[in-house]
Design a protein around this motif. Structure first.
Motif, short mmCIF file in Angstrom:
data_model
loop_
_atom_site.label_atom_id
_atom_site.label_comp_id
_atom_site.label_asym_id
_atom_site.label_seq_id
_atom_site.Cartn_x
_atom_site.Cartn_y
_atom_site.Cartn_z
N VAL A 482 0.51 -1.51 -0.10
CA VAL A 482 -0.42 0.19 0.32
C VAL A 482 0.98 1.12 -0.54
O VAL A 482 0.33 2.60 -1.13
CB VAL A 482 -0.68 -0.22 0.97
N GLY A 483 1.56 0.91 0.68
CA GLY A 483 2.91 2.43 1.45
C GLY A 483 3.53 2.68 -0.16
O GLY A 483 3.66 3.51 -1.06
N ALA A 484 3.91 1.32 -0.69
CA ALA A 484 4.97 2.01 -2.10
C ALA A 484 4.21 1.87 -2.88
O ALA A 484 4.75 2.95 -3.99
CB ALA A 484 5.44 -0.14 -2.45
N PHE A 485 2.84 1.70 -3.38
CA PHE A 485 1.82 1.86 -4.32
C PHE A 485 2.07 3.78 -4.46
O PHE A 485 1.72 4.30 -5.31
CB PHE A 485 1.01 1.23 -4.27
N ALA A 486 1.62 3.71 -3.62
CA ALA A 486 1.60 5.52 -3.04
C ALA A 486 2.61 6.05 -3.36
O ALA A 486 2.78 7.51 -3.92
CB ALA A 486 0.71 6.18 -1.90
N ARG A 487 3.40 6.16 -2.58
CA ARG A 487 5.43 6.13 -2.91
C ARG A 487 4.86 6.56 -4.36
O ARG A 487 5.63 7.32 -5.01
CB ARG A 487 5.76 5.66 -2.13
N GLN A 529 -1.30 3.82 -17.64
CA GLN A 529 -0.24 3.34 -17.84
C GLN A 529 0.22 2.74 -16.68
O GLN A 529 0.93 2.12 -16.38
CB GLN A 529 0.30 4.08 -18.79
N ALA A 530 1.03 4.06 -15.73
CA ALA A 530 1.35 4.05 -14.99
C ALA A 530 0.88 2.64 -13.55
O ALA A 530 1.79 2.03 -12.83
CB ALA A 530 1.36 4.89 -13.68
N VAL A 531 -0.45 2.62 -13.52
CA VAL A 531 -1.11 1.84 -12.10
C VAL A 531 -0.98 -0.21 -13.39
O VAL A 531 0.16 -0.89 -12.73
CB VAL A 531 -2.49 1.48 -12.08
N ASP A 532 -0.61 0.08 -14.52
CA ASP A 532 0.60 -0.99 -15.02
C ASP A 532 1.34 -1.65 -14.38
O ASP A 532 1.32 -2.47 -14.61
CB ASP A 532 -0.42 -1.11 -16.41
N GLU A 533 1.98 -0.36 -15.20
CA GLU A 533 3.46 -0.77 -14.70
C GLU A 533 3.57 -1.10 -12.76
O GLU A 533 4.42 -2.08 -12.65
CB GLU A 533 4.70 0.49 -15.42
N MET A 534 2.83 -0.28 -12.38
CA MET A 534 3.44 -0.63 -10.49
C MET A 534 2.84 -2.37 -10.27
O MET A 534 2.88 -2.58 -9.03
CB MET A 534 2.92 0.63 -10.03
N GLY A 535 1.50 -2.55 -11.17
CA GLY A 535 0.94 -3.88 -11.21
C GLY A 535 2.13 -4.78 -11.29
O GLY A 535 1.42 -6.17 -10.28
N ASP A 536 2.56 -4.77 -12.30
CA ASP A 536 3.70 -5.55 -12.27
C ASP A 536 4.79 -5.80 -11.76
O ASP A 536 5.84 -6.63 -10.71
CB ASP A 536 4.02 -5.61 -13.90
N LYS A 541 -1.33 -7.90 -8.85
CA LYS A 541 -2.68 -8.46 -10.26
C LYS A 541 -2.80 -9.12 -9.61
O LYS A 541 -2.30 -10.25 -10.17
CB LYS A 541 -1.99 -8.35 -11.91
N TYR A 542 -3.98 -9.64 -9.40
CA TYR A 542 -4.68 -10.98 -7.90
C TYR A 542 -5.30 -11.55 -8.93
O TYR A 542 -5.56 -12.43 -8.76
CB TYR A 542 -4.80 -10.46 -7.06
N SER A 543 -6.40 -10.75 -10.22
CA SER A 543 -7.68 -11.08 -10.55
C SER A 543 -7.24 -12.65 -10.93
O SER A 543 -6.82 -12.80 -12.02
CB SER A 543 -8.48 -10.50 -11.30
N ARG A 544 -7.94 -14.13 -10.37
CA ARG A 544 -8.02 -14.85 -10.61
C ARG A 544 -9.76 -15.59 -10.68
O ARG A 544 -9.30 -16.88 -10.87
CB ARG A 544 -7.67 -16.19 -10.50
N GLN A 545 -10.67 -14.21 -11.00
CA GLN A 545 -11.86 -15.14 -11.13
C GLN A 545 -12.67 -15.83 -10.11
O GLN A 545 -13.61 -16.57 -10.56
CB GLN A 545 -12.31 -15.01 -12.34
N ALA A 546 -12.08 -16.22 -8.26
CA ALA A 546 -12.74 -17.38 -7.66
C ALA A 546 -13.55 -15.95 -6.61
O ALA A 546 -13.78 -14.99 -6.56
CB ALA A 546 -11.11 -16.82 -7.08
N ARG A 547 -14.55 -17.41 -5.96
CA ARG A 547 -15.41 -16.63 -5.29
C ARG A 547 -14.40 -15.84 -3.86
O ARG A 547 -14.20 -16.35 -3.35
CB ARG A 547 -15.74 -18.15 -4.49
N SER A 548 -15.40 -14.38 -3.78
CA SER A 548 -15.17 -13.79 -2.19
C SER A 548 -15.11 -14.22 -1.58
O SER A 548 -15.42 -15.18 -1.05
CB SER A 548 -16.17 -13.08 -2.51
N SER A 549 -14.33 -13.76 -0.08
CA SER A 549 -13.91 -14.53 1.48
C SER A 549 -14.95 -13.99 1.75
O SER A 549 -15.38 -14.09 3.07
CB SER A 549 -13.00 -14.51 1.31
#
Length: 563
Positions: A482-487, A529-536, A541-549
């Motif tokens: 979370v902190g790394a993403f914002a910075r 574009q920035a979010v895509d780069e930060m996601g990598d 990028k956790y999306s697996r279309q799984a059932r919610s907790s």
């Protein structure tokens, strides 16, 4: 007495028999593998048979997703919090023995026998966990909070305990955090002309309450316009959005009344409910079976111990939930409200101006009759680029609040320049200024919202909420990310809001984007574009279309209620 034979009269004089779960038609939504599927008229959901028809209560598709991250992410998240907590206790031990300096406020030695002023864990969490990422919050802004803004640069020499300003300004940061949904937070000469005239005529403040010397003609003009805009009989304006909820709910309900509150309601609603003295029951977020069970039990059993009828039953919900990005299932709630003769309090703080074909909120979004809402609340702090809030409803309700609301009786009234800003924007949205600028911005916001959400989903991020909600939570889970993403986003001159525990569940830390009509396609593409780069880079990028907790967010067949 058997449940089927028991009746309880509500405050409006009607009697209501104990209903059965499932009497109200479901909303026609089927969710499978974490993905929302909208049920069609023929009883199929995107090709899945045996669905529930969607034509009887919803006038349009209703798509929301709450996807679960892989199990290992939850494990690593708990491990991360555990390690930070462990090191926190170690550092507290070192501080106690003078091996490390303690920067936090501490009780004086003369007060060593006093009960501690601060709660232990809250203080522990602040000094050992929050301080590590404190630089991502409370950043000083030195410009109008438009699609771009300027930030004052600051540095810390003691690991975020204190900050010093360098004197430099970070220019043209793309603003993805402000609630400036329609882009009316602007400072152009044309946009401020009428507001400037009001400052010259009325001054900056009122210095009195509405009950005394603070009732201006501008307030009456504003309230008449709000009532016309919402399609209600009357409306009343207040100087503070938070106080609109917290100070008016106690005027509507009290001891012997029952409040049914969504578990994700805003703090202002929670505070108002607690101050009222009414009994509070919490239902699972947007879960109609959970709400209906509480309503049925309230009618069947009445008040605890005495089993007398509740004086009033008030359902409190929000239009758009600002942390989840979800939209209230208003048609179903109205149907339940009518069935059990309850009252409905709808908070449209984030939805007014932001959804609906002409920006009139979730009531218009679902093509419903405004008269179905007993108490319609909203704020001017977001789509209108101003301050304050309103409550609209029947004239008898508004007249009652004028004399019984603590906010009306004791709080300073709204200043004339603020009222003029709201009037100007509302007339623009309604087209009363002779232009189509307002409706164009409403449509642009809807277009930007769909574009931004679809792009993030296609990149593989887990995104919460409704497809039409301009509040877009991107789940990151691990606190360190979370902190790394914002910075890193700020290094790219993009300002984002990140949120973690205790504002969210401990395993659901996130970044929250707020889309605006003022964002250009180029701005959104730069952010994506920035979010895509930060996601990598951060591997979020956790999306697996799984059932919610958190099945209570959508699974209407599984829920538990606290006593």
């Amino acid at each position: 007495m058997a449940d089927s034979q028991r009746h309880h009269s509500l405050s409006n004089g009607h009697c209501c028999p104990a209903g059965k779960l499932g009497d109200i038609p479901r909303n026609g939504i089927c969710k499978k593998n974490g993905v929302t599927k909208v049920l069609k008229q023929n009883g199929t959901a995107n090709g899945i048979p045996n669905g529930t028809e969607n034509g009887s209560i919803y006038n349009k598709p209703f798509n929301e997703t709450f996807e679960q991250a892989p199990m290992y992410i939850a494990v690593f998240t708990y491990m991360g919090f555990g390690l930070v907590t462990l090191f926190g206790y170690l550092r507290d031990f070192m501080r106690a023995w003078g091996l490390e300096k303690c920067h936090m406020a501490a009780e004086r030695k003369e007060q060593k026998d006093f009960v501690p002023l601060y709660q232990d864990f809250e203080n522990f969490y602040t000094r050992n966990l929050y301080m590590r990422v404190r630089d991502n919050w409370n950043r000083p802004i030195c410009s109008v909070p438009g699609p771009q803004f300027d930030l004052m640069e600051r540095l810390s020499d003691d690991y975020n305990w204190t900050f010093r300003h360098t004197g430099r300004t970070i220019k043209d940061v793309i603003n993805m955090g402000s609630y400036n949904y329609l882009g009316f937070a602007e400072n152009t000469a044309s946009s401020l002309k009428l507001v400037t005239e009001q400052v010259r005529t009325y001054g900056a403040g009122v210095c009195s309450t509405r009950q005394e010397m603070g009732n201006l003609d501008k307030h009456q003009e504003l309230e008449d316009l709000v009532a016309e805009f919402l399609g209600m009989e009357a409306a009343m304006a207040f100087g503070m959005g938070f106080a609109t909820n917290s100070m008016n709910i106690p005027a509507l309900v009290g001891k012997g009344c029952l409040i049914l509150s969504d578990e994700l309601n805003h703090t202002s609603l929670v505070l108002g409910a607690r101050l009222s003295g009414a009994t509070i029951r919490v239902f699972k977020h947007n879960n109609m079976k959970s709400l209906e069970k509480l309503l049925r039990d309230a009618v069947v059993y009445g008040q605890p111990r005495t089993h007398r009828s509740w004086k009033k039953i008030l359902i409190i919900v929000e239009g758009i939930y600002s942390m989840e990005g979800s939209i209230v299932r208003l048609p179903e709630i109205v149907a339940l409200k009518k069935k059990y003769k309850a009252y409905l309090y709808l908070d449209e703080a984030h939805s007014i101006g932001a959804v609906g074909p002409t920006g009139r909120g979730v009531v218009e979004y679902f093509a419903m009759n405004p008269s179905d809402i007993d108490v319609l609340m909203g704020t001017f702090t977001k789509s209108f680029g101003a301050a304050g809030g309103y409550i609209a409803g029947k004239k008898t309700l508004v007249d009652y609040l004028r004399t019984h609301s603590h906010s009306a009786v004791y709080a300073a009234s709204m200043s004339a320049p603020i009222a003029e800003q709201i009037i100007k924007v509302m007339k623009c949205i309604m087209g009363l200024d002779g232009t189509t600028l307002g409706i164009e911005r409403v449509r642009q916001l809807a277009e930007n919202t769909k574009y931004f959400r679809q792009k993030l989903n296609s990149m593989g991020f887990i995104i919460y909420g409704n497809e039409d909600s301009p509040v877009v939570p991107l789940l990151m889970y691990l606190p360190g990310k979370v902190g790394a993403f914002a910075r890193h986003m700020l290094e790219r001159k993009i300002g984002v809001v990140v949120v973690g525990f205790p504002a969210t569940p401990i395993t659901e830390s996130r970044a929250r984007f707020c889309v605006s009509a003022a964002h250009t396609r180029q701005m959104l593409d730069t952010v994506l574009q920035a979010v895509d780069e930060m996601g990598d880079f951060l591997r979020i990028k956790y999306s697996r279309q799984a059932r919610s907790s958190r099945p209570e967010l959508y699974d209407e067949t599984s829920f538990e209620l606290d006593d």
